[in-house]
Design a protein around this motif. Structure first.
Motif, short mmCIF file in Angstrom:
data_model
loop_
_atom_site.label_atom_id
_atom_site.label_comp_id
_atom_site.label_asym_id
_atom_site.label_seq_id
_atom_site.Cartn_x
_atom_site.Cartn_y
_atom_site.Cartn_z
N LYS A 145 -2.23 9.59 -2.75
CA LYS A 145 -1.42 8.35 -2.90
C LYS A 145 -2.46 7.06 -2.11
CE LYS A 145 2.81 10.09 -4.40
NZ LYS A 145 4.38 10.26 -4.12
N CYS A 162 0.97 -1.12 -0.11
CA CYS A 162 -0.01 -0.09 0.00
C CYS A 162 0.94 1.13 -0.08
CB CYS A 162 -0.90 0.11 1.06
SG CYS A 162 -0.03 0.14 2.52
N VAL A 213 3.49 1.43 -1.56
CA VAL A 213 4.65 1.39 -2.95
C VAL A 213 5.02 2.79 -3.61
CG1 VAL A 213 2.97 0.70 -4.47
CG2 VAL A 213 5.56 0.01 -4.74
N ASP A 214 3.91 3.55 -3.70
CA ASP A 214 3.97 4.76 -4.55
C ASP A 214 4.28 6.05 -3.59
OD1 ASP A 214 3.05 3.86 -6.83
OD2 ASP A 214 0.75 4.11 -6.26
N LEU A 215 4.79 5.53 -2.43
CA LEU A 215 4.98 6.83 -1.47
C LEU A 215 6.63 7.12 -1.74
CD1 LEU A 215 3.52 6.09 2.07
CD2 LEU A 215 2.61 7.32 -0.02
N SER A 216 6.98 8.56 -1.65
CA SER A 216 8.37 8.91 -1.67
C SER A 216 8.99 8.42 -0.41
CB SER A 216 8.42 10.37 -2.10
OG SER A 216 8.14 10.94 -1.02
N ASN A 227 -0.03 15.12 -0.55
CA ASN A 227 0.29 14.34 -1.46
C ASN A 227 0.15 12.46 -0.79
OD1 ASN A 227 1.08 15.91 -3.16
ND2 ASN A 227 3.32 16.07 -2.61
#
Length: 226
Positions: free
Chosen positions: A198, A153, A155-158, A194
């Motif tokens: 996400k 969950c 994976v898209d976080l910076s 952000n």
């Protein structure tokens, strides 16, 4: 909010004695003031619309519905409203439902008064609160859940957003996070915005629930009342 802030509270509980006891305890301090009381969801919603309180103390069981149902209705109509659920029940499933409904926390009615005050401060801000008696119960519930929600969950976080995630889940304010990570308040606000996008969430309580489900064995990332 600073320590001198006056928290305006609406209390919804069908027990007159429970309302009286809590009112006497809270109104002894300059920090909290119960500005409205109701014995049902219908009465409570009308009061909240009229008084616009900082925090709603909401009993889990009411004559015209459950506190979870009331929380859903309240948050749907007033997304910024802070709700702290009061209960005599320590059922982890009910606690999870309350947090998922948008409540900022869940506290047992027999919690000591000093812990009540801290719980309300956190809930009126942006913290997620669980009474100290409930931490272990909820942790067991989380551990027993299927691991369908894993670190995938995130994976898209910076990398920076991943640093913020546990701090947001703990209920830290933007200012506290900024100090901890040596960032500006504005930068933290942008990162959190952000992150919400996400993760598909809109509230810090949802971040806490989501983050808890990614933990293999650690503690529940919610503020206790100590």
């Amino acid at each position: 909010m600073d320590a001198q802030h006056l928290y305006r509270i609406v209390l919804i509980d069908d027990s007159r004695m429970a309302r009286l006891g809590l009112r006497e305890q809270l109104n002894r301090t300059a920090e909290f003031r119960i500005v409205g009381e109701a014995a049902s969801i219908a009465e409570g919603l009308e009061l909240i619309e009229r008084l616009n309180p900082d925090l709603v103390l909401l009993d889990i069981s009411l004559p015209d519905g459950s506190g979870v149902q009331a929380c859903c209705r309240l948050v749907a109509g007033r997304p910024d409203t802070r709700v702290l659920i009061l209960s005599v029940y320590d059922d982890p499933a009910v606690i999870r439902e309350a947090i998922a409904a948008g409540a900022q926390g869940y506290v047992l009615k027999d919690t000591p008064v000093a812990m009540w005050r801290n719980a309300m401060r956190r809930a009126a801000g942006s913290g997620v609160v669980l009474g100290p008696q409930l931490i272990g119960l909820v942790l067991m519930e989380v551990r027993e859940m299927a691991n369908g929600l894993s670190t995938a969950c995130m994976v898209d976080l910076s990398p920076q957003e991943r640093r913020l995630l546990p701090l947001v889940a703990e209920g830290r304010t933007n200012k506290e996070i900024a100090v901890a990570l040596s960032l500006s308040d504005k930068t933290v606000k942008n990162y959190i915005s952000n992150m919400y996008s996400k993760l598909g969430v809109t509230r810090r309580s949802q971040v806490a629930t989501l983050y808890a489900r990614t933990l293999p064995s650690g503690g529940i990332p919610a503020e206790d009342c100590a």
